[in-house]
Enzyme design. Structure first.
Site, mmCIF file in Angstrom:
data_model
loop_
_atom_site.group_PDB
_atom_site.id
_atom_site.type_symbol
_atom_site.label_atom_id
_atom_site.label_comp_id
_atom_site.label_asym_id
_atom_site.label_seq_id
_atom_site.Cartn_x
_atom_site.Cartn_y
_atom_site.Cartn_z
ATOM 1 N N SER A 12 0.849 -1.196 0.000
ATOM 2 C CA SER A 12 0.000 0.000 0.000
ATOM 3 C C SER A 12 0.877 1.236 0.000
ATOM 4 O O SER A 12 1.690 1.429 0.922
ATOM 5 C CB SER A 12 -0.885 0.006 1.249
ATOM 6 O OG SER A 12 -1.383 1.322 1.432
ATOM 7 N N HIS A 37 -1.339 -1.341 -4.252
ATOM 8 C CA HIS A 37 -2.604 -0.991 -3.592
ATOM 9 C C HIS A 37 -2.629 0.519 -3.330
ATOM 10 O O HIS A 37 -1.702 1.077 -2.740
ATOM 11 C CB HIS A 37 -2.699 -1.774 -2.284
ATOM 12 C CG HIS A 37 -3.987 -1.612 -1.546
ATOM 13 N ND1 HIS A 37 -5.128 -2.316 -1.868
ATOM 14 C CD2 HIS A 37 -4.317 -0.829 -0.483
ATOM 15 C CE1 HIS A 37 -6.104 -1.988 -1.026
ATOM 16 N NE2 HIS A 37 -5.645 -1.078 -0.179
ATOM 17 N N ASP A 39 -4.782 3.656 -1.797
ATOM 18 C CA ASP A 39 -5.833 3.968 -0.825
ATOM 19 C C ASP A 39 -6.367 5.386 -1.022
ATOM 20 O O ASP A 39 -5.671 6.365 -0.758
ATOM 21 C CB ASP A 39 -5.267 3.842 0.595
ATOM 22 C CG ASP A 39 -5.083 2.391 1.000
ATOM 23 O OD1 ASP A 39 -6.052 1.622 0.899
ATOM 24 O OD2 ASP A 39 -3.969 2.031 1.418
ATOM 25 N N MET A 41 -8.980 8.125 0.227
ATOM 26 C CA MET A 41 -9.784 8.465 1.419
ATOM 27 C C MET A 41 -10.337 9.875 1.287
ATOM 28 O O MET A 41 -9.639 10.771 0.793
ATOM 29 C CB MET A 41 -8.910 8.386 2.667
ATOM 30 C CG MET A 41 -8.226 7.045 2.868
ATOM 31 S SD MET A 41 -7.359 7.006 4.444
ATOM 32 C CE MET A 41 -6.489 5.435 4.278
ATOM 33 N N HIS A 70 -8.477 1.125 -3.783
ATOM 34 C CA HIS A 70 -9.378 0.915 -2.645
ATOM 35 C C HIS A 70 -10.021 2.255 -2.305
ATOM 36 O O HIS A 70 -9.365 3.152 -1.773
ATOM 37 C CB HIS A 70 -8.535 0.385 -1.472
ATOM 38 C CG HIS A 70 -9.299 0.167 -0.204
ATOM 39 N ND1 HIS A 70 -8.657 -0.055 1.011
ATOM 40 C CD2 HIS A 70 -10.636 0.110 0.069
ATOM 41 C CE1 HIS A 70 -9.570 -0.223 1.963
ATOM 42 N NE2 HIS A 70 -10.770 -0.122 1.420
ATOM 43 N N MET A 72 -12.133 4.499 -0.130
ATOM 44 C CA MET A 72 -12.753 4.720 1.185
ATOM 45 C C MET A 72 -13.440 6.071 1.102
ATOM 46 O O MET A 72 -13.033 7.054 1.731
ATOM 47 C CB MET A 72 -11.681 4.656 2.279
ATOM 48 C CG MET A 72 -11.218 3.227 2.535
ATOM 49 S SD MET A 72 -9.616 3.137 3.337
ATOM 50 C CE MET A 72 -8.575 3.249 1.894
ATOM 51 N N MET A 141 -11.380 -6.106 5.691
ATOM 52 C CA MET A 141 -10.536 -5.184 6.460
ATOM 53 C C MET A 141 -10.188 -5.830 7.807
ATOM 54 O O MET A 141 -11.077 -6.290 8.527
ATOM 55 C CB MET A 141 -11.267 -3.861 6.727
ATOM 56 C CG MET A 141 -11.595 -3.015 5.503
ATOM 57 S SD MET A 141 -10.168 -2.482 4.514
ATOM 58 C CE MET A 141 -9.151 -1.622 5.711
ATOM 59 N N GLY A 146 -8.674 3.785 7.424
ATOM 60 C CA GLY A 146 -8.351 5.200 7.616
ATOM 61 C C GLY A 146 -6.872 5.467 7.798
ATOM 62 O O GLY A 146 -6.388 6.519 7.394
ATOM 63 N N ASP A 177 -6.664 -6.483 4.258
ATOM 64 C CA ASP A 177 -6.097 -5.134 4.327
ATOM 65 C C ASP A 177 -6.036 -4.663 5.769
ATOM 66 O O ASP A 177 -7.080 -4.446 6.405
ATOM 67 C CB ASP A 177 -6.955 -4.182 3.481
ATOM 68 C CG ASP A 177 -6.296 -2.828 3.261
ATOM 69 O OD1 ASP A 177 -5.176 -2.620 3.756
ATOM 70 O OD2 ASP A 177 -6.924 -1.992 2.587
HETATM 71 C C1 DX5 Z 1 -6.129 1.344 5.810
HETATM 72 C C2 DX5 Z 1 -5.704 1.119 4.376
HETATM 73 C C3 DX5 Z 1 -4.610 0.132 4.250
HETATM 74 C C4 DX5 Z 1 -3.331 0.527 4.928
HETATM 75 C C5 DX5 Z 1 -2.711 -0.706 5.487
HETATM 76 O O1 DX5 Z 1 -7.282 2.089 5.841
HETATM 77 O O2 DX5 Z 1 -6.798 0.669 3.601
HETATM 78 O O3 DX5 Z 1 -4.386 -0.233 2.890
HETATM 79 O O4 DX5 Z 1 -2.407 1.160 4.107
HETATM 80 O O5 DX5 Z 1 -1.603 -0.324 6.214
HETATM 81 P P1 DX5 Z 1 -0.836 -1.327 7.180
HETATM 82 O O6 DX5 Z 1 -0.343 -2.470 6.331
HETATM 83 O O7 DX5 Z 1 0.275 -0.476 7.697
HETATM 84 O O8 DX5 Z 1 -1.796 -1.776 8.230
HETATM 85 ZN ZN ZN Z 2 -6.450 -0.248 1.594
#
Ligand code: DX5
Ligand code: ZN
Length: 226
Positions: A12, A37, A39, A41, A70, A72, A141, A146, A177
């Protein structure tokens, strides 16, 4: 893209240097990443903000593997066009992001993308049953979404096992994730996961000018599930 249930590691970029995504992606792919990946948000569906379609489009040209986006965000539907134009391969929306997830998954596929459905830790996997035939991926998840660097929620392992049984022979990836590292990866792989997202566990200790730790970290996760 043919369906493969072998385990894939998806770093990620939430844990990468935000001022240098292009080189970070190239470095982590050279060090063995299978997918990237991404993210997104919105500061509304989750209590953090990252970036939107223009940045996703800008980093696309640096990704040689698979761009796994992904979302969010809520709502999702008004932005599907923009993320398709940005070049997403997988576009994943949260079940909790709105009342019309069925329509959202249909719309993602109608744009020619692979459709993903993500579940917060508080959502039972049984809720995916009527939607599974519209999914190419289900993201379980294992933290509350977040932020990177949170602790893995152990009780999600049983959710993964249930989901794996529900999926049966269907070509649907199970992605994990949050909090994936060499200790937690074997638990979810044994329960049936095949895509492991990892942010902090991959990027820790390295940088674009010193990327060997990325490879060592990816290897450590692979070794834990071998
Ligand atoms: C969290 C994200 C993840 C995050 C995971 O909301 O969707 O993709 O980057 O990070 P780690 O691997 O550090 O838990
Ligand atoms: Zn993610």
């Amino acid at each position: 893209m043919t369906f493969e249930r072998s385990v894939k590691i998806a770093p990620s970029i939430l844990s990468a240097d935000f001022a240098d995504f292009g080189r970070e992606i190239e470095a982590v792919e050279a060090q063995g990443a299978d997918w990237i990946h991404v993210d997104v948000m919105d500061g509304h569906f989750v209590p953090n903000l990252t970036f939107g379609p223009p940045l996703v489009k800008a980093i696309r040209k640096h990704i040689k593997t698979v761009m796994d986006v992904h979302l969010m965000i809520a709502p999702v539907d008004p932005y599907i066009d923009a993320f398709a134009d940005a070049g997403a391969d997988f576009l994943t929306a949260h079940l909790e992001a709105g009342p019309h997830t069925h329509r959202t998954l249909q719309a993602i596929r109608a744009h020619g993308l692979k459709a993903g459905l993500a579940l917060n830790p508080g959502t039972p996997v049984e809720a995916t049953a009527p939607l599974l035939d519209l999914c190419d991926l289900v993201c379980v998840m294992t933290v509350n979404p977040g932020f990177g660097g949170q602790s893995f929620i152990q009780t999600q392992v049983e959710q993964v096992r249930k989901l794996r049984a529900m999926i049966g022979d269907r070509p649907i990836h199970i992605e994990i994730d949050g909090g994936v590292d060499p200790k937690t990866a074997p638990l979810v792989v044994e329960a049936g996961a095949d895509v492991l997202v990892a942010g902090s566990a991959v990027f820790k200790g390295g940088s674009v000018s010193n990327s060997n730790p990325y490879g060592e970290n990816i290897q450590a996760i692979r070794a834990s599930i071998a």
